[in-house]
Scaffold this motif. Structure first.
Motif, mmCIF file in Angstrom:
data_model
loop_
_atom_site.group_PDB
_atom_site.id
_atom_site.type_symbol
_atom_site.label_atom_id
_atom_site.label_comp_id
_atom_site.label_asym_id
_atom_site.label_seq_id
_atom_site.Cartn_x
_atom_site.Cartn_y
_atom_site.Cartn_z
ATOM 1 N N MET A 172 0.840 -1.171 0.000
ATOM 2 C CA MET A 172 0.000 0.000 0.000
ATOM 3 C C MET A 172 0.894 1.246 0.000
ATOM 4 N N SER A 173 0.513 2.241 -0.786
ATOM 5 C CA SER A 173 1.320 3.451 -0.888
ATOM 6 C C SER A 173 1.173 4.322 0.358
ATOM 7 N N VAL A 174 2.122 5.229 0.512
ATOM 8 C CA VAL A 174 2.083 6.187 1.624
ATOM 9 C C VAL A 174 0.804 7.018 1.549
ATOM 10 N N GLU A 175 0.419 7.396 0.341
ATOM 11 C CA GLU A 175 -0.777 8.222 0.158
ATOM 12 C C GLU A 175 -2.040 7.497 0.638
ATOM 13 N N ARG A 176 -2.173 6.236 0.274
ATOM 14 C CA ARG A 176 -3.348 5.453 0.711
ATOM 15 C C ARG A 176 -3.346 5.292 2.231
ATOM 16 N N THR A 177 -2.184 5.082 2.799
ATOM 17 C CA THR A 177 -2.066 4.965 4.255
ATOM 18 C C THR A 177 -2.503 6.268 4.931
ATOM 19 N N ILE A 178 -2.078 7.395 4.386
ATOM 20 C CA ILE A 178 -2.469 8.691 4.944
ATOM 21 C C ILE A 178 -3.987 8.864 4.883
ATOM 22 N N LEU A 179 -4.597 8.485 3.782
ATOM 23 C CA LEU A 179 -6.054 8.605 3.658
ATOM 24 C C LEU A 179 -6.777 7.736 4.693
ATOM 25 N N ILE A 180 -6.308 6.519 4.885
ATOM 26 C CA ILE A 180 -6.932 5.621 5.876
ATOM 27 C C ILE A 180 -6.759 6.186 7.289
ATOM 28 N N TYR A 191 -10.655 31.351 14.811
ATOM 29 C CA TYR A 191 -10.632 31.172 13.359
ATOM 30 C C TYR A 191 -9.198 30.977 12.868
ATOM 31 N N ALA A 192 -8.300 31.847 13.330
ATOM 32 C CA ALA A 192 -6.909 31.794 12.877
ATOM 33 C C ALA A 192 -6.256 30.465 13.243
ATOM 34 N N LEU A 193 -6.547 29.965 14.440
ATOM 35 C CA LEU A 193 -5.977 28.693 14.880
ATOM 36 C C LEU A 193 -6.426 27.544 13.984
ATOM 37 N N PHE A 194 -7.712 27.452 13.728
ATOM 38 C CA PHE A 194 -8.221 26.369 12.867
ATOM 39 C C PHE A 194 -7.690 26.505 11.441
ATOM 40 N N CYS A 195 -7.804 27.689 10.865
ATOM 41 C CA CYS A 195 -7.369 27.888 9.477
ATOM 42 C C CYS A 195 -5.867 27.645 9.323
ATOM 43 N N SER A 196 -5.084 28.114 10.276
ATOM 44 C CA SER A 196 -3.632 27.941 10.202
ATOM 45 C C SER A 196 -3.239 26.480 10.359
ATOM 46 N N GLY A 197 -3.860 25.788 11.312
ATOM 47 C CA GLY A 197 -3.554 24.372 11.503
ATOM 48 C C GLY A 197 -3.888 23.544 10.287
ATOM 49 N N MET A 198 -5.073 23.778 9.725
ATOM 50 C CA MET A 198 -5.484 23.018 8.540
ATOM 51 C C MET A 198 -4.599 23.349 7.341
ATOM 52 N N THR A 199 -4.249 24.623 7.192
ATOM 53 C CA THR A 199 -3.390 25.034 6.078
ATOM 54 C C THR A 199 -1.997 24.427 6.219
ATOM 55 N N LEU A 200 -1.459 24.442 7.419
ATOM 56 C CA LEU A 200 -0.139 23.857 7.657
ATOM 57 C C LEU A 200 -0.117 22.376 7.285
ATOM 58 N N ILE A 201 -1.132 21.646 7.690
ATOM 59 C CA ILE A 201 -1.202 20.222 7.349
ATOM 60 C C ILE A 201 -1.308 20.037 5.839
ATOM 61 N N GLU A 202 -2.143 20.857 5.184
ATOM 62 C CA GLU A 202 -2.281 20.741 3.729
ATOM 63 C C GLU A 202 -0.958 21.017 3.022
ATOM 64 N N VAL A 203 -0.240 22.034 3.464
ATOM 65 C CA VAL A 203 1.050 22.368 2.845
ATOM 66 C C VAL A 203 2.045 21.222 3.030
ATOM 67 N N MET A 204 2.066 20.628 4.220
ATOM 68 C CA MET A 204 2.958 19.487 4.453
ATOM 69 C C MET A 204 2.579 18.309 3.567
ATOM 70 N N VAL A 205 1.291 18.052 3.406
ATOM 71 C CA VAL A 205 0.826 16.973 2.533
ATOM 72 C C VAL A 205 1.192 17.285 1.087
ATOM 73 N N GLU A 206 1.024 18.536 0.673
ATOM 74 C CA GLU A 206 1.333 18.937 -0.701
ATOM 75 C C GLU A 206 2.820 18.782 -1.009
ATOM 76 N N LYS A 207 3.659 19.131 -0.068
ATOM 77 C CA LYS A 207 5.105 19.074 -0.288
ATOM 78 C C LYS A 207 5.671 17.649 -0.222
ATOM 79 N N ASN A 208 5.013 16.768 0.524
ATOM 80 C CA ASN A 208 5.611 15.456 0.803
ATOM 81 C C ASN A 208 4.875 14.256 0.215
ATOM 82 N N THR A 209 3.739 14.477 -0.445
ATOM 83 C CA THR A 209 2.986 13.350 -1.008
ATOM 84 C C THR A 209 2.445 13.712 -2.388
#
Length: 154
Positions: A1-9, A100-118
């Motif tokens: 199973m790929s890293v991407e599929r593992t992340i989704l699960i 608002y800033a806490l939620f938006c920043s946390g979600m954005t940070l995770i998305e950026v990490m996912v975008e850069k590494n997967t």
């Protein structure tokens, strides 16, 4: 199973646990409504962004759906439900903006990490700050809708 599929699960498992543990029973209806309105907004917004070619989802669950089913239909709506369930309604405007800033920043940070590494997300004409702004706007719309609807039925 790929890293991407593992992340989704893992995302599905963590979000289910978060919903079960973080949404109080007395806030369930508001959270459910927030989930559904955010799902509608996220789906239409994601389809627009994908059609414009600003974001690509090379690894996705449904090949005929151009975006990510997990993010659009489950993760973002679930996090919005948690956001609404714990919104600091009786706090100062500064606390509300910080929330608002806490939620938006946390979600954005995770998305950026996912975008850069997967290969789950690839920005082609998009940047992190568009994600942050989009999250902020959709959280505001979702909260206003839930507040309006709940006043309407009470």
């Amino acid at each position: 199973m790929s890293v991407e599929r593992t992340i989704l699960i893992v995302a599905w498992i963590l979000i289910i646990l978060a919903l079960l543990l973080l949404v109080p029973r007395k806030k369930f209806r508001e959270a459910q409504l927030a989930f559904l309105i955010k799902q509608m907004i996220t789906w239409s917004g994601a389809m627009f962004v994908v059609e414009k070619g600003w974001i690509q989802f090379p690894v996705r669950e449904i090949s005929s759906y151009g975006s990510s089913f997990t993010y659009d239909f489950f993760v973002h709506p679930a996090l919005c439900a948690i956001f609404i369930a714990h919104y600091p309604e009786k706090r100062s405007i500064l606390n509300k903006l910080g929330y608002y800033a806490l939620f938006c920043s946390g979600m954005t940070l995770i998305e950026v990490m996912v975008e850069k590494n997967t290969n789950l997300i690839k920005y082609t004409g998009w940047t992190w700050y568009w994600t942050w702004i989009g999250l902020f706007i959709t959280f505001v719309i979702s909260r206003l809708y839930v507040r309006w609807y709940c006043k309407l039925i009470h």
